[in-house]
Each structure stands twice: as C-alpha cells, then as structure tokens.
Design a protein around this motif. Structure first.
Motif, short mmCIF file in Angstrom:
data_model
loop_
_atom_site.label_atom_id
_atom_site.label_comp_id
_atom_site.label_asym_id
_atom_site.label_seq_id
_atom_site.Cartn_x
_atom_site.Cartn_y
_atom_site.Cartn_z
N LYS A 137 0.72 -1.29 -0.03
CA LYS A 137 0.00 -0.04 0.02
C LYS A 137 1.07 1.26 -0.22
N ALA A 138 2.06 1.20 0.80
CA ALA A 138 2.89 2.50 0.77
C ALA A 138 3.41 2.66 -0.69
N GLY A 139 3.66 1.70 -1.63
CA GLY A 139 4.33 1.80 -2.56
C GLY A 139 3.23 2.35 -3.70
N LEU A 140 1.99 1.96 -3.53
CA LEU A 140 0.82 2.45 -4.35
C LEU A 140 0.58 3.82 -3.96
N GLU A 141 0.51 4.14 -2.83
CA GLU A 141 0.26 5.68 -2.24
C GLU A 141 1.40 6.45 -2.93
N THR A 142 2.78 5.94 -2.72
CA THR A 142 3.66 6.91 -3.07
C THR A 142 3.75 7.06 -4.54
#
Length: 191
Positions: A164-169
């Motif tokens: 999720k962090a990669g997606l949000e970034t």
C-alpha cells in the motif's frame, strides 16, 4: 482426465482500446511533451528508482501508436542477460502494445502487478520476454481536465511486494508531477 491450468496466450492483442489517444497527442503537443527526453524528467525517474529500489523507472507519454519515455532511469548494468550473453537495450520508445502503461492510461487508475506471471492478461506481454519484467507499479499523470497524459512507473525483473505504501507513493508523485508539468507549460518553461 487431468486438469491443466490455463497458460498465457502469447501474441494476443491485450492492449485496451484507447479512444482518447488523438486528443491526448494533441494535448501533449500543446504542452510540449512526449517528443524529446527531458533532463528534469530523467532526474524525476532517477529519484523514483532510488525511492522504490526498482531498477527501472519511467515518465511515459502515450501516443496513438507508441510510448515515449521522456523520463527514464535504467540500471548501468542490466539485470537480465540472455542465453547468448547479451542484455536487452531499453530505449525511449516502445510500441503501444508493449508494457503495462497503456492499461493505466485507459483505466485512469494505478496498476500494481507484484508478479506479472500471476496475471494471464499481463504475463504474455512482450516486455516480460524481451526485458525480463516481472513486477510493475504505475500511476496515471492526470491533467487538470482529467485526461491521462501518460504514466509514472517503476518495474523490476523480480517479483516485488510494492504494498500500500508503494501504491500511495506512486499515486502522490504522479499527481504532483502532473501539476508541475501543466504549470511549466503554462509558464513556457521546461518540466
């Protein structure tokens, strides 16, 4: 009778129809984008690769027949070596049917492929065989009118749990870059 799981279909046209392509090409020309490499976008791609740890990062503008990487970061030493000892060269232009960015543009939504081999629709894509791409994370560059001009993306030759962090970034970076690109064009400055 034994069961065999379905295999990816090689050569099947899987790139989605893009009815906005002519309008996008016109918009990109008005913004002065998608025809030449941009040092600022190369720097953006380099930052994106460093941030995610991915060997490949791109700022990609999608035309009617091709994709153009105005921002590109590739590893100095390609991570894939063919049986004949050569490595694939990644250039700035790809046919529209190669890769996953055209799907992001048509859908206007981010795409996370932690292992492309898990998705028959994507496993047969030419970039899998030609460049060894196994994972992808991309988000659309949406301008103020809502048109998807292209993508910001990273890819790897190994499966990756982008999370999720990669997606949000990637979504946040794409949104920020889209604003900067429009602002630069309005001010008559390079991106």
């Amino acid at each position: 009778m034994s069961y065999e799981p379905p295999r990816p279909v090689r050569g099947l046209l899987l790139t989605p129809e893009d009815k906005e392509a002519p309008a996008r090409v016109h918009r990109l020309r008005r913004l002065g984008l998608g025809e030449r490499p941009e040092p600022a976008l190369d720097a953006f791609a380099d930052h994106l690769a460093q941030l995610t740890g991915a060997p490949y990062a791109m700022v990609n503008f999608i035309g009617e027949q091709r994709q153009f990487f105005a921002g590109l970061r590739v590893p100095v030493f390609p991570p894939v070596v063919r049986e004949d000892g050569t490595s694939p060269e990644v250039g700035r232009v790809l046919p529209r049917g190669h890769g996953f960015c055209p799907h992001v543009v048509v859908r206007r939504k981010a795409l996370v492929l932690e292992d492309v081999s898990d998705y028959p629709r994507f496993a047969g894509n030419p970039v899998v065989d030609e460049y060894g791409i196994r994972s992808y994370l991309g988000a659309p560059l949406l301008d103020s009118s809502g048109m998807a001009l292209g993508t910001v993306s990273v890819s790897d030759v190994a499966p990756r749990a982008w999370g999720k962090a990669g997606l949000e970034t990637i979504k946040a970076l794409a949104a920020d870059l889209a604003v900067r690109l429009e602002r630069s064009a309005e001010d008559g400055l390079p991106p």
